[in-house]
Design an enzyme around this catalytic site. Structure first.
Site: not given
Ligand code: NAD
Length: 502
Positions: A197, A251-252, A273, A301, A307, A404
């Site tokens: 997804k 993600g977040s 993550e 970068r 993250c 962040e």
């Molecule tokens: P996000 O949390 O908004 O979205 C990440 C994913 O979650 C997307 O696929 C999104 O569609 C999905 N999502 C959003 N709301 C959801 C919900 N209520 N239920 C289920 N899925 C949902 O994050 P983002 O803005 O896409 O990415 C940025 C964040 O990701 C930053 O906080 C960054 O630090 C983190 N990140 C972490 C790593 C790591 O390996 N630790 C790597 C890359 C990014």
């Protein structure tokens, strides 16, 4: 942000015709079981170019019903995929590594178009992404177990590692290819089927990757890809279904918390993550020129939207002036523009909300007394551009030291004492990456041990490496991706108690 391993002969073309052909080449439907198919909703998901605000393409917009269909397909394929010889699984991943490498110009262009970062950064990501498949192709044949004599004799202890079952893999937009291969590689190598997804902002890269994997021999139903504009209900429906056995999320932290709570009802295996707030420590004995280049890499970068991005630069007072002067010159000289333009070093932020967030953090720091050494403003042009920015003398109460930043803004803080800077570096809810620059080996190891982070980079501006365990502690999550540890997140341990009288 160039990398000799992937730059040069592979340079992707950014011509309008190449852009049209790249977006046209990608399947726009959902991949569920044996076929590409439309979503059950009539509406589509529009993909935006963040450097212009224009629509690049429209893809299928999956509903919870489609998510459950994908889970059913993954469930039906689970038993046969688990029984597929590890060597066969590994060879499919190896072919995918080679295909991605050969296709890097198109894939990099897709990443740049829908995510915005410069082509050089996207090419680096393609190399990093492909490397997870190479790594997991090699790990697929090493899911070992153990056999031991029971301490009291009269029995044997056999342990084996088996695939956990169908997995939901949820990825972010900032590294749309590498975050997907990091999960898919481990899941497929372990013998798990998957539902990918991707983030709603970057579905094209995920669909292109899905097609490559199918071409390389991934059997039907083993990888299912659902793109959606409304992830909450789809993910909740899939996670509530007992056929799912694991969720892996990048993600977040806010969304991670929601998913951890949702995982409780089916007692799912969970890998998280999440966000970071990386400290970047430069001691007085460091090679200042190298530290500046490391800071540029660690900060800039992927447009600062990583993250692992250096979020707080702590510089020893003795070298602070020199470091500030050099980093100011580097950031002020960076070429900002559409990622497809030659020579561009930083692109737009992903959307207007992301740029608003960065702007708010900069204004807050200024109000509290920080000095803008370079940049500091949104750029008056189409797209979501923010100037590469260095803020000096950022006070401890500035919001950007807690949150962040996720943008091209570097806050600089001077320090006098090793113990104090470690305390300041650890004063955050996050614990993902940290960076240390020093020539003193004793200090390097002492500080590396004391920093509360899952990963520490020593005298380099990156931790990215498919053969190393990537992951965080504290609110940055748990589980590891890559390295020898990565495949373990997708394996369940079974112990067989054997009666064997002496
Ligand atoms: P996000 O949390 O908004 O979205 C990440 C994913 O979650 C997307 O696929 C999104 O569609 C999905 N999502 C959003 N709301 C959801 C919900 N209520 N239920 C289920 N899925 C949902 O994050 P983002 O803005 O896409 O990415 C940025 C964040 O990701 C930053 O906080 C960054 O630090 C983190 N990140 C972490 C790593 C790591 O390996 N630790 C790597 C890359 C990014």
């Amino acid at each position: 942000m160039t990398d000799p391993a992937v730059d040069g002969p592979m340079a992707a073309s950014g011509s309008a015709a190449a852009e049209r052909s790249a977006t046209a080449s990608v399947p726009k439907q959902l991949r569920i079981g044996p076929s590409w198919r439309d979503a059950s909703a009539a509406t589509g998901l529009a993909v935006e170019d963040p450097s212009t605000g224009e629509t690049l393409a429209e893809v299928a917009d999956a509903t919870p019903t489609d998510g459950l269909a994908a889970l059913l397909a993954a469930h039906h394929s689970q038993a046969s995929w688990a029984l597929t010889a590890p060597r066969v699984r590994g060879e499919i991943l190896r072919r995918a590594y080679e295909r991605i490498t050969a296709d890097s110009a198109r894939l990099a262009l897709l990443i740049t178009l829908e995510m915005g970062k410069p082509l050089a950064d996207s090419l680096w990501e393609v190399g990093y992404a492909a490397d997870f498949f190479r790594w997991y192709a090699e790990e697929a044949v090493r899911t070992d177990g153990a056999y031991a004599t029971a301490p009291a004799g009269g029995g044997r202890v056999l342990t084996m590692r088996q695939p956990v079952g169908p997995c939901l893999l949820i990825t972010p937009w900032n590294l749309p290819l590498a975050m997907a291969t990091r999960k898919i590689g481990a899941a497929l190598a372990a013998g798990c089927t998957a539902i990918l997804k991707p983030a709603e902002q970057t579905p094209l890269t995920a669909l292109a990757l899905t097609e490559i994997l199918l071409d390389c021999g991934v059997p039907e139903g083993v990888l299912n890809t659902v793109t959606t504009s409304d992830p909450g209900p789809l993910v909740a429906a899939v996670m509530a279904d007992p056929r799912l056995r694991k969720v892996s999320f990048t993600g977040s932290t806010d969304v991670g918390r929601i998913l951890i709570a949702q995982s409780a009802s089916q007692v799912l295996r969970v890998s998280m993550e999440l966000g970071g707030n990386a400290p970047f420590l430069v001691f007085a004995d460091a090679d200042v020129a190298a530290a500046v280049e490391g800071a540029v890499l660690a900060k800039m970068r992927t447009n600062g939207e990583a993250c692992t991005a250096a979020n707080r630069l702590y510089i020893a007072r003795d070298i602070a002036d020199e470091f500030t002067e050099r980093l100011t010159a580097r950031l002020a000289g960076m070429r900002v523009g559409r990622g497809t333009e030659p020579g561009v070093e930083t692109g737009p932020l992903i959307d207007a909300a992301a740029r608003g967030h960065v702007d708010r953090l900069v204004r807050d720091a200024e109000r509290r007394g920080a000095r803008v050494a370079t940049g500091g403003h949104t750029m008056p042009r189409a797209g979501h551009f923010f100037e590469p920015t260095l803020l000096a003398g950022v006070p401890a109460d500035a919001l950007m030291l807690r949150e962040e930043i996720f943008g091209p803004v570097a806050p600089l803080i001077t320090f006098d004492d090793e113990a104090d800077v470690v305390t300041a570096a650890n004063d955050t809810q996050y614990g993902l990456a940290a960076y240390i620059y020093t020539r003193d080996l004793g200090r390097a190891l002492r500080v590396a041990e004391q920093l509360e982070a899952g990963m520490v980079a020593l005298n380099q501006g990156t931790v990215a490496n498919s053969s190393a365990p990537f992951g965080g502690i504290k609110h940055s999550g748990y589980g590891r991706e890559g390295g020898r540890e990565g495949i373990g997140d997708y394996l369940a341990i079974k112990y067989v108690a054997i009666s064997l009288p002496d």
